[in-house]
Design a protein around this motif. Structure first.
Motif, PDB file in Angstrom:
ATOM      1  N   PRO A  30       0.846  -0.970   0.035  1.00 43.51           N
ATOM      2  CA  PRO A  30      -0.032  -0.013   0.169  1.00 43.51           C
ATOM      3  C   PRO A  30       0.804   1.255   0.027  1.00 43.51           C
ATOM      4  O   PRO A  30       2.006   1.081   0.553  1.00 43.51           O
ATOM      5  N   ILE A  31       0.355   2.198  -0.559  1.00 39.51           N
ATOM      6  CA  ILE A  31       1.112   3.583  -0.695  1.00 39.51           C
ATOM      7  C   ILE A  31       1.559   3.936   0.714  1.00 39.51           C
ATOM      8  O   ILE A  31       2.842   4.369   0.985  1.00 39.51           O
ATOM      9  N   SER A  60      -1.002   1.135  -9.761  1.00 40.82           N
ATOM     10  CA  SER A  60      -1.640   1.254  -8.692  1.00 40.82           C
ATOM     11  C   SER A  60      -3.002   1.112  -8.881  1.00 40.82           C
ATOM     12  O   SER A  60      -3.648   1.265  -9.826  1.00 40.82           O
ATOM     13  N   ARG A  61      -3.697   0.479  -7.668  1.00 37.61           N
ATOM     14  CA  ARG A  61      -5.117   0.010  -7.955  1.00 37.61           C
ATOM     15  C   ARG A  61      -5.654   0.210  -6.578  1.00 37.61           C
ATOM     16  O   ARG A  61      -5.153   0.192  -5.523  1.00 37.61           O
ATOM     17  N   LYS A  62      -6.968   0.604  -6.744  1.00 42.56           N
ATOM     18  CA  LYS A  62      -7.703   0.983  -5.295  1.00 42.56           C
ATOM     19  C   LYS A  62      -8.541  -0.287  -4.693  1.00 42.56           C
ATOM     20  O   LYS A  62      -9.279  -0.915  -5.537  1.00 42.56           O
ATOM     21  N   ILE A  63      -8.427  -0.795  -3.479  1.00 46.69           N
ATOM     22  CA  ILE A  63      -8.955  -1.681  -2.710  1.00 46.69           C
ATOM     23  C   ILE A  63      -9.637  -1.077  -1.628  1.00 46.69           C
ATOM     24  O   ILE A  63      -8.933  -0.789  -0.720  1.00 46.69           O
ATOM     25  N   GLY A  64     -10.859  -0.684  -1.603  1.00 51.88           N
ATOM     26  CA  GLY A  64     -11.428   0.026  -0.488  1.00 51.88           C
ATOM     27  C   GLY A  64     -11.025   1.610  -0.472  1.00 51.88           C
ATOM     28  O   GLY A  64     -11.057   2.352  -1.419  1.00 51.88           O
ATOM     29  N   ARG A  65     -10.451   1.911   0.634  1.00 55.91           N
ATOM     30  CA  ARG A  65      -9.679   3.112   0.788  1.00 55.91           C
ATOM     31  C   ARG A  65      -8.089   3.084   0.726  1.00 55.91           C
ATOM     32  O   ARG A  65      -7.681   3.965   0.667  1.00 55.91           O
ATOM     33  N   ARG A  67      -4.760   2.196  -1.696  1.00 57.79           N
ATOM     34  CA  ARG A  67      -4.082   2.127  -2.961  1.00 57.79           C
ATOM     35  C   ARG A  67      -3.032   1.259  -2.784  1.00 57.79           C
ATOM     36  O   ARG A  67      -1.791   1.539  -1.992  1.00 57.79           O
ATOM     37  N   ILE A  68      -3.069   0.195  -3.595  1.00 60.79           N
ATOM     38  CA  ILE A  68      -2.089  -0.841  -3.811  1.00 60.79           C
ATOM     39  C   ILE A  68      -0.863  -0.568  -4.807  1.00 60.79           C
ATOM     40  O   ILE A  68      -1.753  -0.590  -5.924  1.00 60.79           O
ATOM     41  N   CYS A  69       0.307  -0.760  -4.838  1.00 63.18           N
ATOM     42  CA  CYS A  69       0.962  -0.585  -5.752  1.00 63.18           C
ATOM     43  C   CYS A  69       1.863  -2.089  -6.224  1.00 63.18           C
ATOM     44  O   CYS A  69       2.201  -2.693  -5.348  1.00 63.18           O
ATOM     45  N   THR A  70       1.869  -1.698  -7.479  1.00 64.43           N
ATOM     46  CA  THR A  70       2.694  -3.332  -8.031  1.00 64.43           C
ATOM     47  C   THR A  70       3.758  -2.891  -8.896  1.00 64.43           C
ATOM     48  O   THR A  70       3.681  -2.074  -9.784  1.00 64.43           O
ATOM     49  N   LEU A  71       4.917  -3.578  -8.803  1.00 64.29           N
ATOM     50  CA  LEU A  71       6.133  -3.365  -9.750  1.00 64.29           C
ATOM     51  C   LEU A  71       5.968  -4.101 -10.939  1.00 64.29           C
ATOM     52  O   LEU A  71       5.409  -5.268 -10.896  1.00 64.29           O
ATOM     53  N   HIS A  72       6.253  -3.179 -12.041  1.00 57.20           N
ATOM     54  CA  HIS A  72       6.256  -3.881 -13.169  1.00 57.20           C
ATOM     55  C   HIS A  72       7.669  -3.816 -13.742  1.00 57.20           C
ATOM     56  O   HIS A  72       8.235  -3.139 -14.618  1.00 57.20           O
ATOM     57  N   PRO A  73       8.644  -4.813 -13.462  1.00 56.45           N
ATOM     58  CA  PRO A  73      10.025  -4.692 -14.062  1.00 56.45           C
ATOM     59  C   PRO A  73      10.405  -4.945 -15.206  1.00 56.45           C
ATOM     60  O   PRO A  73      11.263  -4.346 -15.670  1.00 56.45           O
ATOM     61  N   GLU A  74       9.396  -5.437 -16.094  1.00 57.19           N
ATOM     62  CA  GLU A  74       9.451  -5.550 -17.489  1.00 57.19           C
ATOM     63  C   GLU A  74       9.759  -4.329 -18.118  1.00 57.19           C
ATOM     64  O   GLU A  74      10.336  -4.167 -19.236  1.00 57.19           O
ATOM     65  N   ALA A  75       9.358  -3.095 -17.343  1.00 53.17           N
ATOM     66  CA  ALA A  75       9.545  -1.574 -18.020  1.00 53.17           C
ATOM     67  C   ALA A  75      10.802  -1.567 -18.089  1.00 53.17           C
ATOM     68  O   ALA A  75      11.361  -0.604 -18.754  1.00 53.17           O
ATOM     69  N   LEU A  76      11.781  -2.187 -17.301  1.00 53.35           N
ATOM     70  CA  LEU A  76      13.436  -1.960 -17.289  1.00 53.35           C
ATOM     71  C   LEU A  76      14.019  -2.649 -18.638  1.00 53.35           C
ATOM     72  O   LEU A  76      15.046  -2.241 -18.828  1.00 53.35           O
ATOM     73  N   ASP A  77      13.076  -3.423 -19.333  1.00 49.50           N
ATOM     74  CA  ASP A  77      13.750  -4.020 -20.393  1.00 49.50           C
ATOM     75  C   ASP A  77      14.155  -2.797 -21.353  1.00 49.50           C
ATOM     76  O   ASP A  77      15.275  -3.108 -22.181  1.00 49.50           O
ATOM     77  N   THR A  78      13.624  -1.683 -21.628  1.00 49.78           N
ATOM     78  CA  THR A  78      13.907  -0.631 -22.406  1.00 49.78           C
ATOM     79  C   THR A  78      15.432  -0.130 -22.026  1.00 49.78           C
ATOM     80  O   THR A  78      16.180   0.038 -23.040  1.00 49.78           O
ATOM     81  N   VAL A  79      15.728  -0.117 -20.802  1.00 52.61           N
ATOM     82  CA  VAL A  79      16.932   0.481 -20.317  1.00 52.61           C
ATOM     83  C   VAL A  79      18.044  -0.823 -20.512  1.00 52.61           C
ATOM     84  O   VAL A  79      18.930  -0.449 -20.917  1.00 52.61           O
ATOM     85  N   ASP A  80      17.611  -2.018 -20.171  1.00 51.30           N
ATOM     86  CA  ASP A  80      18.367  -3.062 -20.599  1.00 51.30           C
ATOM     87  C   ASP A  80      19.002  -3.143 -22.114  1.00 51.30           C
ATOM     88  O   ASP A  80      20.121  -3.349 -22.343  1.00 51.30           O
ATOM     89  N   ASP A  81      17.992  -3.066 -22.934  1.00 48.56           N
ATOM     90  CA  ASP A  81      18.031  -2.966 -24.439  1.00 48.56           C
ATOM     91  C   ASP A  81      19.225  -1.793 -24.780  1.00 48.56           C
ATOM     92  O   ASP A  81      20.058  -1.989 -25.479  1.00 48.56           O
ATOM     93  N   TRP A  82      18.861  -0.582 -24.066  1.00 51.84           N
ATOM     94  CA  TRP A  82      19.480   0.531 -24.570  1.00 51.84           C
ATOM     95  C   TRP A  82      21.042   0.409 -24.081  1.00 51.84           C
ATOM     96  O   TRP A  82      21.986   0.481 -24.707  1.00 51.84           O
ATOM     97  N   LEU A  83      21.282  -0.180 -22.787  1.00 47.03           N
ATOM     98  CA  LEU A  83      22.592  -0.232 -22.391  1.00 47.03           C
ATOM     99  C   LEU A  83      23.250  -1.494 -22.789  1.00 47.03           C
ATOM    100  O   LEU A  83      24.391  -1.189 -23.360  1.00 47.03           O
TER     101      LEU A  83
END
Length: 108
Positions: A30-31, A60-65, A67-83
């Motif tokens: 949660p946040i 992030s998504r809201k469950i009741g009041r 807000r829960i955050c989830t990591l999406h490490p695949e977004a780092l693939d663009t950095v990995d490709d560039w490096l």
């Protein structure tokens, strides 16, 4: 790709956001739990979350009041490709320099 790469690098440029990514590496949170270790007001912290969301690193998504955050490490693939591309470029340049220096006669 360049635009997303810019967003990811911008997100990674801040130590608070990197710490949030590290925290989320342990699992969803949660946040309020993510904000706890950081000495800032919640609205300021939420700006960091929005930056991570813009980069596609976090959702992030809201469950009741809550807000829960989830990591999406695949977004780092663009950095990995560039490096990887940069590594190939510089390895090639250094290999050519080494070849040139090996072929250049050094007077004694």
């Amino acid at each position: 790709m360049a635009n997303n790469l810019d967003h990811v690098f911008t997100a990674l440029s801040d130590p608070t956001r990197r710490a949030v990514i590290a925290q989320l590496g342990q699992g969803e949170a949660p946040i309020k739990a993510l904000a706890g270790p950081h000495d800032m007001a919640l609205p300021s912290f939420l700006k960091h979350i929005r930056q991570l969301e813009r980069a596609g690193l976090v959702t992030s998504r809201k469950i009741g009041r809550t807000r829960i955050c989830t990591l999406h490490p695949e977004a780092l693939d663009t950095v990995d490709d560039w490096l990887a591309a940069q590594r190939r470029i510089w390895t090639g340049r250094l290999d050519r320099l080494e070849t040139y220096l090996d072929q250049t006669e050094v007077p004694e």
